[in-house]
Design a protein around this motif. Structure first.
Motif, mmCIF file in Angstrom:
data_model
loop_
_atom_site.group_PDB
_atom_site.id
_atom_site.type_symbol
_atom_site.label_atom_id
_atom_site.label_comp_id
_atom_site.label_asym_id
_atom_site.label_seq_id
_atom_site.Cartn_x
_atom_site.Cartn_y
_atom_site.Cartn_z
ATOM 1 N N ARG A 62 -3.980 -6.767 -4.222
ATOM 2 C CA ARG A 62 -5.312 -6.165 -4.402
ATOM 3 C C ARG A 62 -5.821 -5.554 -3.096
ATOM 4 O O ARG A 62 -6.468 -4.512 -3.106
ATOM 5 C CB ARG A 62 -6.283 -7.210 -4.952
ATOM 6 C CG ARG A 62 -5.972 -7.606 -6.393
ATOM 7 C CD ARG A 62 -7.109 -8.389 -7.033
ATOM 8 N NE ARG A 62 -6.827 -8.617 -8.446
ATOM 9 C CZ ARG A 62 -6.266 -9.723 -8.931
ATOM 10 N NH1 ARG A 62 -5.932 -10.713 -8.104
ATOM 11 N NH2 ARG A 62 -6.028 -9.854 -10.224
ATOM 12 N N GLU A 63 -5.533 -6.210 -1.986
ATOM 13 C CA GLU A 63 -5.907 -5.631 -0.692
ATOM 14 C C GLU A 63 -5.195 -4.311 -0.458
ATOM 15 O O GLU A 63 -5.720 -3.409 0.210
ATOM 16 C CB GLU A 63 -5.579 -6.621 0.432
ATOM 17 C CG GLU A 63 -6.092 -6.182 1.802
ATOM 18 C CD GLU A 63 -5.826 -7.196 2.895
ATOM 19 O OE1 GLU A 63 -5.951 -6.829 4.078
ATOM 20 O OE2 GLU A 63 -5.482 -8.356 2.578
ATOM 21 N N ARG A 99 2.195 1.732 -3.432
ATOM 22 C CA ARG A 99 1.167 2.267 -4.331
ATOM 23 C C ARG A 99 1.064 3.781 -4.197
ATOM 24 O O ARG A 99 0.931 4.500 -5.205
ATOM 25 C CB ARG A 99 -0.188 1.611 -4.035
ATOM 26 C CG ARG A 99 -1.305 2.027 -4.986
ATOM 27 C CD ARG A 99 -2.636 1.363 -4.619
ATOM 28 N NE ARG A 99 -3.683 1.752 -5.556
ATOM 29 C CZ ARG A 99 -4.364 2.887 -5.489
ATOM 30 N NH1 ARG A 99 -4.119 3.753 -4.491
ATOM 31 N NH2 ARG A 99 -5.294 3.178 -6.394
ATOM 32 N N ARG A 105 -0.625 -2.753 -11.195
ATOM 33 C CA ARG A 105 -0.859 -1.366 -11.625
ATOM 34 C C ARG A 105 -2.012 -0.784 -10.807
ATOM 35 O O ARG A 105 -2.898 -1.491 -10.341
ATOM 36 C CB ARG A 105 -1.225 -1.316 -13.120
ATOM 37 C CG ARG A 105 -0.228 -1.969 -14.059
ATOM 38 C CD ARG A 105 1.086 -1.193 -14.136
ATOM 39 N NE ARG A 105 0.896 0.112 -14.728
ATOM 40 C CZ ARG A 105 1.002 0.348 -16.044
ATOM 41 N NH1 ARG A 105 1.257 -0.653 -16.885
ATOM 42 N NH2 ARG A 105 0.833 1.557 -16.529
ATOM 43 N N LYS A 106 -1.994 0.547 -10.674
ATOM 44 C CA LYS A 106 -3.038 1.255 -9.945
ATOM 45 C C LYS A 106 -4.397 1.110 -10.640
ATOM 46 O O LYS A 106 -5.437 1.119 -10.005
ATOM 47 C CB LYS A 106 -2.695 2.731 -9.804
ATOM 48 C CG LYS A 106 -1.562 3.016 -8.826
ATOM 49 C CD LYS A 106 -1.408 4.521 -8.653
ATOM 50 C CE LYS A 106 -0.397 4.856 -7.587
ATOM 51 N NZ LYS A 106 -0.305 6.303 -7.332
ATOM 52 N N GLY A 117 -4.682 -2.182 -2.704
ATOM 53 C CA GLY A 117 -5.298 -1.168 -3.547
ATOM 54 C C GLY A 117 -4.977 -1.255 -5.022
ATOM 55 O O GLY A 117 -5.479 -0.447 -5.822
ATOM 56 N N PHE A 118 -4.169 -2.210 -5.438
ATOM 57 C CA PHE A 118 -3.860 -2.354 -6.860
ATOM 58 C C PHE A 118 -5.044 -3.008 -7.577
ATOM 59 O O PHE A 118 -5.554 -4.036 -7.147
ATOM 60 C CB PHE A 118 -2.592 -3.194 -7.049
ATOM 61 C CG PHE A 118 -1.336 -2.476 -6.649
ATOM 62 C CD1 PHE A 118 -0.695 -1.614 -7.527
ATOM 63 C CD2 PHE A 118 -0.794 -2.647 -5.379
ATOM 64 C CE1 PHE A 118 0.467 -0.939 -7.153
ATOM 65 C CE2 PHE A 118 0.358 -1.981 -4.995
ATOM 66 C CZ PHE A 118 0.988 -1.122 -5.878
ATOM 67 N N ARG A 119 -5.456 -2.398 -8.671
ATOM 68 C CA ARG A 119 -6.620 -2.910 -9.392
ATOM 69 C C ARG A 119 -6.248 -3.996 -10.397
ATOM 70 O O ARG A 119 -7.038 -4.901 -10.655
ATOM 71 C CB ARG A 119 -7.324 -1.757 -10.123
ATOM 72 C CG ARG A 119 -8.015 -0.767 -9.194
ATOM 73 C CD ARG A 119 -8.787 0.263 -9.978
ATOM 74 N NE ARG A 119 -7.908 1.057 -10.840
ATOM 75 C CZ ARG A 119 -8.327 1.904 -11.771
ATOM 76 N NH1 ARG A 119 -9.628 2.073 -11.984
ATOM 77 N NH2 ARG A 119 -7.472 2.593 -12.504
ATOM 78 N N SER A 120 -5.034 -3.889 -10.960
ATOM 79 C CA SER A 120 -4.610 -4.831 -11.990
ATOM 80 C C SER A 120 -3.392 -5.602 -11.508
ATOM 81 O O SER A 120 -2.370 -5.007 -11.155
ATOM 82 C CB SER A 120 -4.280 -4.076 -13.287
ATOM 83 O OG SER A 120 -3.669 -4.928 -14.225
ATOM 84 N N ARG A 163 0.839 -1.203 0.000
ATOM 85 C CA ARG A 163 0.000 0.000 0.000
ATOM 86 C C ARG A 163 0.876 1.257 0.000
ATOM 87 O O ARG A 163 0.580 2.230 -0.719
ATOM 88 C CB ARG A 163 -0.914 -0.010 1.220
ATOM 89 C CG ARG A 163 -1.901 1.156 1.261
ATOM 90 C CD ARG A 163 -2.813 1.075 2.460
ATOM 91 N NE ARG A 163 -3.717 -0.077 2.396
ATOM 92 C CZ ARG A 163 -3.735 -1.066 3.266
ATOM 93 N NH1 ARG A 163 -2.885 -1.054 4.306
ATOM 94 N NH2 ARG A 163 -4.589 -2.065 3.136
#
Length: 348
Positions: A325-326, A259, A347-348, A328-331, A256
């Motif tokens: 993903r937890e 990110r 990736r964001k 905050g990464f969407r991809s 996180r």
């Protein structure tokens, strides 16, 4: 032969391998393998003369190597040969298959055996800095050839648009950089970019700075003492976690933080030990090695820190993707792989 005898034979094989690992490391440190590489059939007297060592010890060492299949033995001439296909594994320091440094890591596990036994009883952890120093040097030597072979030309090249950014001049963070092997590989490959290595282990940062000075690094490379959630710099095009996220107490928090430190179009590169998603997929020699290292080093390292999630060195793609993903990464996608590595892009 009974099942008991068959299994006893398996254990004897493992014990012989443990004993012989010391011989392999000695062969590396004395230059015995290098002296045999490409020489064809050679006598113990010739090898001893080439390496300025005692013939009687060399002969006994060669017989151990022949018994293990590392070298060949000709009974008529009493000569020995290091097969060409064994050279990348035993004698070529730059080969991505050079595995001898793993024995330095193994030696550190023996040195720290008492501490590992204690944390089994207490459930506590062992900070990375508290391990024997052979772990640090062994890890650097083991990982460096793979980074040199794959990091720039394979793994970064597989990321969407990242190589082009770095060639033009981007900004990279190498989090948990250790002695800086991966950092310096990127600095050499992308001299127009700024490459920053972060690590919370003070002596590793000191070593990394010395490595950079010794290499006379041409790019803008520097090393800073900071934890995975403690560096304050922003605006990175690429942030890397090289074989280290699973060692962290709070990998979600570390990801996180990364990110937040990335540019909007920035990329996270995660390199982790190769593993399937279930134990049943990891019942093989490579995973056996990784589970042992994870038990003695990686899991205690994580449990010594805040959160102490203890992912372990065989978390697998699904669990690692869940962590990203937890954070905050969407991809998240698998960008590349080797027999020893799993490479993810986020990736964001």
């Amino acid at each position: 032969m009974s099942n008991v005898e068959t299994f006893a034979g398996q254990v004897v094989t493992d014990i012989a391998a443990a004993f012989s690992g010391v011989m392999t490391n000695i062969g590396h440190k004395l230059g015995l393998y290098k002296a045999m590489a490409g020489e064809g059939w050679i006598s113990s007297q010739q090898l001893a003369a080439k390496t300025y060592t005692d013939e009687r010890y060399v002969r006994e060492w060669l017989n151990n190597q022949a018994a293990g299949g590392y070298v060949a033995y000709d009974v008529e001439t009493r000569r020995y040969n290091l097969p060409d296909e064994h050279v990348p594994v035993l004698a070529d320091d730059d080969s991505p298959l050079f595995l001898v440094p793993a024995l330095e890591v193994a030696s550190s596990l023996w040195m720290d055996e008492g501490r590992v036994i204690e944390v089994f009883r207490t459930g506590e952890g062992i900070p990375w800095s508290d391990h024997h120093h052979r772990l640090f040097c062994g890890s650097e030597s083991l990982f460096r050839p793979g980074y040199k072979a794959h990091l720039a030309s394979g793994w970064i090249a597989a990321l969407d648009g990242v190589a082009e950014k770095l060639a033009a001049g981007g900004k990279v963070a190498d989090v948990g950089c250790g002695h800086g092997a991966s950092t310096l590989v990127m600095a050499e490959a992308f001299p127009n970019s700024t490459i920053v290595g972060f690590d919370s282990h003070e002596s590793s940062i000191a070593t990394a700075r010395q490595r950079a000075a010794d290499a006379k690094s041409q790019g803008c490379v520097r090393f800073e003492l900071a934890s995975a959630k403690g560096y304050g710099e922003q605006g990175f095009d690429l942030i890397c976690f090289m074989d280290c996220l699973h060692d962290m107490g709070d990998p979600v928090g570390a990801a996180r933080h990364a990110r937040q430190a990335l540019k909007d179009d920035g990329t996270l590169l995660l390199v982790e030990p190769a593993a399937g998603d279930g134990v049943e997929q990891n019942l093989n020699p490579v995973s056996r090695l990784y589970y042992a290292a994870s038990t003695a080093v990686c899991t205690p390292c994580s449990k010594s820190q805040d959160v102490g999630l203890a992912l372990g060195a065989q978390a697998g793609e699904a669990r690692l993707s869940e962590v990203l993903r937890e954070a905050g990464f969407r991809s998240v996608r698998r960008a590349a792989e080797t027999p020893f590595n799993l490479i993810l892009e986020a990736r964001k």
